[in-house]
Enzyme design. Structure first.
Site: not given
Length: 544
Positions: A138-140
């Site tokens: 989700v983040e990167s």
């Protein structure tokens, strides 16, 4: 050569050393104690790529038509799942949308394959839910070079301030927010602190990881005062945060039933296939690659924190290497003379030269030259000699570094410019089709600095700004309250006209909070192959 140090440690052994050494407690930067840290904020790129499905939500317990044997790693991850909320309608919808873009999901997991087993091992050691292993999805999108408009970087998307708070070193030589080991340790420290802050409620902790614990506490207080439930699903949180937790639960749902969603999870070795190797001192990256019989690109993929052509002179003196390359690296390093680790030039100071001139000539920094030569000030004498470290091999060997870790506005070929009478930074910027901010940044100057005739400035020709035609990265920017096209253009060093053109705004003067804009901005990270399309895809994937 001194061989008294222990150069190699497998990841299963090194984490006892790293686990408690980097969180910075309030008021005591010397002794890490994550449990006492004040709240901090980690930003992510606020992107919602997938629309809601037209109809039909997949059941949660349906069996796949055919059962395909899967690698043990994924089963291990599934067995560690324990976050609640996967039956929420918004989670089910997002999981269905992941299934509609199965190829993208598979591509992200392929990118994360070198890091997945290591991250999951660290998550298991702390007793955290295995869903945390999927948080970088989700983040990167599992891209250690990912960089958001909020200056968040790395797999776990730390902004500079939070990174420093959790002991992630960020300087000219390297940025530990991109370091696989250091950033994972810091992220888990932070998540552990947040989980304690919210009395063991992992969903609230994850929401706070995205928007800050203060934002979540405020929402909890508001609901409590109104007599409403205070769980994540009932809180009035920013839209990005309200979508953030469902994204993680949705991809966890896909991993639980990949065949149902049409996703193929490729095998992942349960044991991290890289090892931590001590180098015993500073080492040129291209030389290190040769010692390990690796391509430079392969070495950077495991060591994405490096900003320059060599490891940090002050340490940590270590590299991550593929496990099957450790022995040959150690053997070759043992035979390498200390004088060959880093290349040096002996420079004779000429009349009128300054440390700034010399640093620019050798593509280094004044502080590096000063420290190398034990200078107490910037004063140097004509005729004296200085030792300057430089890259040992041709610049083409470091192409992966230059493309993936450029500082904003340095994606072109450098040249020098000698200041003339009547010049100003503004005039020089106009003459070279760059901005004052870029010239100031390239030359370590203030924007209002006074320049003198004869002074030499470095200018990057073909700079990667939107107006220069060589876009380095694309950002999908969510308009915030108080934003204007002018303010956004200043933030990204582009023009209002370009913002209008890229977003089909025509002559419209006003934008609305929540509106999404595409910005072609100069700055990190250019993709490893220099392709703008890859960057655009990466930003989209990060917002799945």
């Amino acid at each position: 050569m001194n061989t008294g140090f222990n150069r190699t440690a497998t990841l299963s052994g090194i984490l006892l050393l790293l686990g408690g050494c980097a969180s910075m407690p309030s008021g005591s930067p010397e002794e890490p104690q994550p449990s006492s840290l004040p709240p901090a904020t980690v930003e992510t790129v606020p992107v919602d790529y997938y629309p809601a499905p037209a109809a039909g939500l997949p059941p949660t317990t349906s069996e796949p038509v055919s059962q395909i044997p899967e690698p043990d790693f994924w089963q291990t991850v599934r067995e560690g799942f324990r976050l609640p909320g996967k039956q929420q309608p918004t989670v089910i919808r997002r999981a269905a949308n992941y299934g509609k873009s199965a190829a993208h999901v598979e591509r992200i997991f392929r990118r994360g394959e070198p890091y997945l087993a290591y991250i999951n091992t660290e998550v298991e050691k702390r007793g955290f839910p295995a869903e945390i292993t999927l948080l970088p999805f989700v983040e990167s999108a599992y891209d250690p070079f990912a960089y958001s408009h909020g200056r968040a970087a790395g797999l776990w998307q730390f902004i500079p301030g939070t990174g420093k708070l959790y002991g992630l070193k960020q300087d000219w030589w390297h940025d530990e927010r991109r370091d696989i080991i250091a950033s994972t340790r810091a992220a888990l420290d932070y998540l552990g602190w947040l989980q304690q802050e919210f009395d063991g409620d992992w969903l609230l902790a994850l929401a706070a990881y995205n928007s800050g614990s203060g934002t979540v506490r405020k929402a909890v207080r508001k609901n409590r005062k109104a007599g409403k439930p205070v769980d994540f699903w009932h809180l009035d949180l920013p839209r990005e945060t309200s979508a953030y937790v469902p994204k993680l639960l949705a991809i966890s749902r896909v991993v639980e039933q990949p065949q149902h969603y049409g996703v193929t999870l490729l095998p992942v070795d349960e044991n991290p296939d890289f090892a931590l190797v001590e180098t015993g001192g500073q080492l040129d990256i291209a030389i290190a690659a040769d010692l390990a019989n690796l391509e430079v690109e392969e070495l950077y993929a495991l060591n994405p924190a490096f900003n320059r052509w060599a490891t940090h002179p002050e340490g940590p003196h270590r590299l991550l290497l593929p496990a099957d390359k450790v022995e040959v690296f150690e053997t070759n390093l043992e035979a390498l003379p200390d004088s060959k680790r880093v290349k040096w030039v002996r420079h004779k100071v000429r009349r009128g030269e300054t440390l700034s001139h010399i640093a620019q000539r050798y593509e280094t920094r004044v502080s590096v030259v000063r420290q190398t030569n034990d200078l107490g000030s910037d004063n140097i004498r004509t005729g004296s000699w200085l030792m300057v470290p430089i890259a040992a091999q041709d610049a083409s060997r470091y192409a992966a570094l230059n493309k993936s870790r450029r500082t904003p506005g340095t994606a072109g070929r450098s040249t020098t410019y000698k200041v003339r009478g009547g010049d100003s930074l503004w005039k020089i910027a106009r003459r070279h089709s760059v901005t004052v901010a870029q010239i100031a940044r390239w030359n370590s100057l203030k924007k209002n600095a006074v320049i003198k005739p004869g002074q030499t400035l470095v200018i990057y020709k073909g700079t990667a700004t939107a107006s220069g035609g060589k876009q380095v990265r694309t950002v999908r920017y969510t308009v915030r309250k108080g934003d204007s096209l002018f303010l956004i253009s200043r933030k990204f060093n582009v023009s209002v006209a370009e913002l209008r053109s890229w977003n089909g705004l025509g002559g419209r003067k006003y934008i609305q909070p929540g509106q999404r804009l595409i910005v072609w901005a100069a700055g990190p990270p250019a993709p490893p192959d220099g392709s703008v399309g890859v960057v655009a895809e990466r930003v989209v994937l990060a917002g799945l």
